[in-house]
Motif scaffolding. Structure first.
Motif, PDB file in Angstrom:
ATOM      1  N   GLU A 125      -8.567 -13.031  36.833  1.00 32.00           N
ATOM      2  CA  GLU A 125      -7.871 -11.803  36.066  1.00 32.00           C
ATOM      3  C   GLU A 125      -8.148 -11.394  34.784  1.00 32.00           C
ATOM      4  OE1 GLU A 125      -6.613 -14.739  37.171  1.00 32.00           O
ATOM      5  OE2 GLU A 125      -4.633 -14.632  37.765  1.00 32.00           O
ATOM      6  N   LYS A 146     -17.632 -14.291  45.114  1.00 31.23           N
ATOM      7  CA  LYS A 146     -15.964 -14.477  45.252  1.00 31.23           C
ATOM      8  C   LYS A 146     -15.624 -16.074  45.210  1.00 31.23           C
ATOM      9  CE  LYS A 146     -12.314 -11.889  47.269  1.00 31.23           C
ATOM     10  NZ  LYS A 146     -11.866 -11.110  48.144  1.00 31.23           N
ATOM     11  N   TYR A 153      -3.187 -16.802  38.681  1.00 28.45           N
ATOM     12  CA  TYR A 153      -2.108 -16.229  39.635  1.00 28.45           C
ATOM     13  C   TYR A 153      -0.698 -16.245  39.011  1.00 28.45           C
ATOM     14  CZ  TYR A 153      -5.225 -16.751  43.522  1.00 28.45           C
ATOM     15  OH  TYR A 153      -6.374 -16.338  44.559  1.00 28.45           O
ATOM     16  N   LYS A 156       1.478 -12.954  42.601  1.00 33.46           N
ATOM     17  CA  LYS A 156       0.787 -12.955  43.890  1.00 33.46           C
ATOM     18  C   LYS A 156      -0.602 -12.380  44.001  1.00 33.46           C
ATOM     19  CE  LYS A 156       1.839 -12.793  48.591  1.00 33.46           C
ATOM     20  NZ  LYS A 156       1.513 -11.616  48.985  1.00 33.46           N
ATOM     21  N   ASN A 157      -0.415 -11.146  43.725  1.00 33.04           N
ATOM     22  CA  ASN A 157      -1.798 -10.014  43.990  1.00 33.04           C
ATOM     23  C   ASN A 157      -2.567  -9.940  43.072  1.00 33.04           C
ATOM     24  OD1 ASN A 157      -0.676  -9.664  46.560  1.00 33.04           O
ATOM     25  ND2 ASN A 157       0.669  -8.048  45.889  1.00 33.04           N
ATOM     26  N   VAL A 159      -5.240 -11.982  41.566  1.00 35.06           N
ATOM     27  CA  VAL A 159      -6.672 -12.066  41.758  1.00 35.06           C
ATOM     28  C   VAL A 159      -7.196 -10.956  42.883  1.00 35.06           C
ATOM     29  CG1 VAL A 159      -8.234 -13.710  42.909  1.00 35.06           C
ATOM     30  CG2 VAL A 159      -6.255 -14.435  41.281  1.00 35.06           C
ATOM     31  N   GLU A 160      -6.612 -10.755  43.806  1.00 35.48           N
ATOM     32  CA  GLU A 160      -6.774  -9.535  44.569  1.00 35.48           C
ATOM     33  C   GLU A 160      -6.795  -8.102  44.045  1.00 35.48           C
ATOM     34  OE1 GLU A 160      -4.061  -9.511  48.033  1.00 35.48           O
ATOM     35  OE2 GLU A 160      -4.792  -7.430  48.442  1.00 35.48           O
ATOM     36  N   ASN A 161      -6.149  -7.919  42.871  1.00 37.56           N
ATOM     37  CA  ASN A 161      -6.280  -6.682  42.408  1.00 37.56           C
ATOM     38  C   ASN A 161      -7.393  -6.705  41.422  1.00 37.56           C
ATOM     39  OD1 ASN A 161      -3.973  -5.654  43.492  1.00 37.56           O
ATOM     40  ND2 ASN A 161      -2.682  -5.986  41.791  1.00 37.56           N
ATOM     41  N   PHE A 163     -10.297  -8.330  41.972  1.00 36.08           N
ATOM     42  CA  PHE A 163     -11.551  -7.969  42.710  1.00 36.08           C
ATOM     43  C   PHE A 163     -11.674  -6.384  43.083  1.00 36.08           C
ATOM     44  CE2 PHE A 163     -11.602 -12.541  43.225  1.00 36.08           C
ATOM     45  CZ  PHE A 163     -13.232 -12.702  43.051  1.00 36.08           C
ATOM     46  N   LEU A 164     -10.469  -5.766  43.579  1.00 32.41           N
ATOM     47  CA  LEU A 164     -10.540  -4.285  43.816  1.00 32.41           C
ATOM     48  C   LEU A 164     -10.889  -3.558  42.535  1.00 32.41           C
ATOM     49  CD1 LEU A 164      -7.217  -4.038  45.754  1.00 32.41           C
ATOM     50  CD2 LEU A 164      -9.630  -3.838  46.567  1.00 32.41           C
TER      51      LEU A 164
END
Ligand code: VGL
Ligand code: ZN
Length: 179
Positions: A125, A146, A153, A156-157, A159-161, A163-164
């Motif tokens: 992040e 990846k 963390y 919750k999101n 790491v996903e954010n 990557f996006l």
């Protein structure tokens, strides 16, 4: 030339450290396995003085010369060709490895004809993301492996954010089995 870049894989960002990623350890054997497939293996270290504005935001971590700032002993760090030190001043800066102060990363890559940068490490992040965004801005073909990136963390999101955001900026997201 292709370079593997390992962002801030330091004891303080690992599960026993001061600012831990819960699963940071899982990336170490992955990195050891792929290191030999690159022309260069480069790394950054978060390398803070004892007193910095950065520690108003974060727990004290990666202080220059301490064990928390070292690479974990399980990493084959003898294969690292060059270490870039960042966050060395007393401001809240140096999230990106392109802000290293001991050596100019962008210049180093150009001098060594590196055009493809495969970025890995900690934390997804913050320093990985900022390094990836700067790599793209500096004109390098930028990949993110990846399964060789882990995050703090806080939410919750996160790491996903991250990557996006990296993908949207132009990074190619890949995995270690494709290297
Ligand atoms: C980092 C927070 C504070 C990082 C460094 O390496 O991602 N995160 N300092
Ligand atoms: Zn830091």
């Amino acid at each position: 030339m292709k370079a593997l870049f390992i962002v801030d894989l330091q004891n303080d960002f690992l599960p026993q450290g001061a600012l831990p990623t819960p699963k940071g350890n899982i990336i170490i054997p992955i990195l050891n396995k792929i290191m030999d497939k690159f022309d260069f293996v480069l790394a950054s270290k978060d390398w803070h003085p004892e007193k910095t504005v950065h520690f108003e935001k974060w727990p004290v971590h990666c202080v220059q010369g301490t064990n928390g700032a070292e690479f974990p002993k399980e990493l084959n760090s003898e294969k690292i060709n060059k270490v870039f030190l960042k966050g060395t001043g007393n401001k809240d800066d140096g999230y990106s490895a392109f802000e290293a102060t001991n050596e100019n990363l962008s210049e180093y890559l150009r001098l060594n004809s590196v055009d493809m940068l495969y970025i890995t490490g900690l934390t997804a992040e913050y320093c990985v993301k900022q390094t990836v965004l700067d790599a793209i801005k500096n004109g390098f073909k930028t990949f993110v492996i990846k399964d060789a990136v882990e995050g703090i963390y806080q939410h919750k999101n996160d790491v996903e954010n991250a990557f996006l955001e990296m993908e949207k900026a132009g990074a190619v997201i890949t995995t270690s089995d494709k290297i």
